[in-house]
Scaffold this motif. Sequence first.
Motif, PDB file in Angstrom:
ATOM      1  N   TYR A  54       9.464 -13.752  -5.359  1.00  0.00           N
ATOM      2  CA  TYR A  54       9.651 -13.155  -6.480  1.00  0.00           C
ATOM      3  C   TYR A  54       8.878 -13.951  -7.479  1.00  0.00           C
TER       4      TYR A  54
ATOM      5  N   SER B  93       8.766  -7.973  -2.920  1.00  0.00           N
ATOM      6  CA  SER B  93       9.337  -9.231  -2.479  1.00  0.00           C
ATOM      7  C   SER B  93       9.578  -8.812  -0.683  1.00  0.00           C
ATOM      8  N   THR B  94      10.414  -7.509  -0.659  1.00  0.00           N
ATOM      9  CA  THR B  94      10.624  -6.968   0.807  1.00  0.00           C
ATOM     10  C   THR B  94       9.549  -6.737   1.651  1.00  0.00           C
TER      11      THR B  94
ATOM     12  N   GLU C 107      10.642  -6.000  -6.830  1.00  0.00           N
ATOM     13  CA  GLU C 107      11.855  -5.946  -5.548  1.00  0.00           C
ATOM     14  C   GLU C 107      11.082  -5.395  -4.265  1.00  0.00           C
ATOM     15  N   GLY C 108      10.227  -4.344  -4.590  1.00  0.00           N
ATOM     16  CA  GLY C 108       9.536  -3.771  -3.274  1.00  0.00           C
ATOM     17  C   GLY C 108       8.372  -4.679  -2.729  1.00  0.00           C
TER      18      GLY C 108
ATOM     19  N   ARG D 144      13.176 -16.653  -2.330  1.00  0.00           N
ATOM     20  CA  ARG D 144      12.675 -16.366  -3.741  1.00  0.00           C
ATOM     21  C   ARG D 144      11.316 -16.537  -4.048  1.00  0.00           C
TER      22      ARG D 144
ATOM     23  N   ASP E 110       6.940  -3.520  -9.206  1.00  0.00           N
ATOM     24  CA  ASP E 110       8.006  -3.151  -8.417  1.00  0.00           C
ATOM     25  C   ASP E 110       8.092  -4.373  -7.675  1.00  0.00           C
TER      26      ASP E 110
END
Length: 255
Positions: free
Chosen positions: A168, A150-151, A147-148, A165, A145
């Motif tokens: 990611y 990186s957040t 996205e999760g 970035r 995940d």
Amino acid sequence: MPKDTNQAAGKAVLYRMVMEDHLCPYGLKSKDLLEREGYEVEDHHLTTREETDAFKAEHNVSTTPQTFISGTRIGGYDALREHFGKEVKEADETTYQPVIAIFSVAFLMALGLSWAFYGSILTLRAFEWFIAISMCFLAVQKLKDIEGFSTMFLNYDLLAQRWVRYGYIYPFGEAIAGVLMVAGALVWISAPIALVIGTIGAVSVFKAVYIDGRELKCACVGGGSNVPLGFVSLTENLMMIFMGVWMPARAIGWI
């Protein structure tokens, strides 16, 4: 209500969903737990959605399974565990279990590889494999995940806060460095990657936890984890720093 004749001590009445397209896992867990606790289970199957909704309405409950012991409704699986004095984890409860699992399996894999290739588990290569395999496992957790991850990473990583970035890119860098270190190949690619991301990560974690005193969740095992930020994440980054120095030193014969 369950029949009185089936509510004597040592007996329990369980209502759970057993449909053609759905078999409730918590119902099976409840049945297994009751049997392991020595109860004789009167197992009622709710075989249709209509039957399930009618049961919920009759007993004023919102979920199934439901267990009754001695005429008293205990509740669902978690309530049943509480009833027997077993641990029930909260959804946001911190835990080191994912990290323990990753490092334990990585350690055993490293020993296995060392035994297969060298006939002994006591080798320097086993130590290198342990760290490299751990890096790979941790990278996979992040890549599941991204996205999760990186957040969550943005909460504390100093470079990611300046260049979003990077959050990611980080998991791919860790994975590439780990795979190359497992293979013992292309050290002049893997080592700089590990050294750079490990150093940035170590500084970021140290500042967030030990200087700023912030209480955060660690993104080391992916987004949404309940592992506290601190020693574990710092250790992950220190291992990468070590490998970033160790592997080139070995390659040129300094060690």
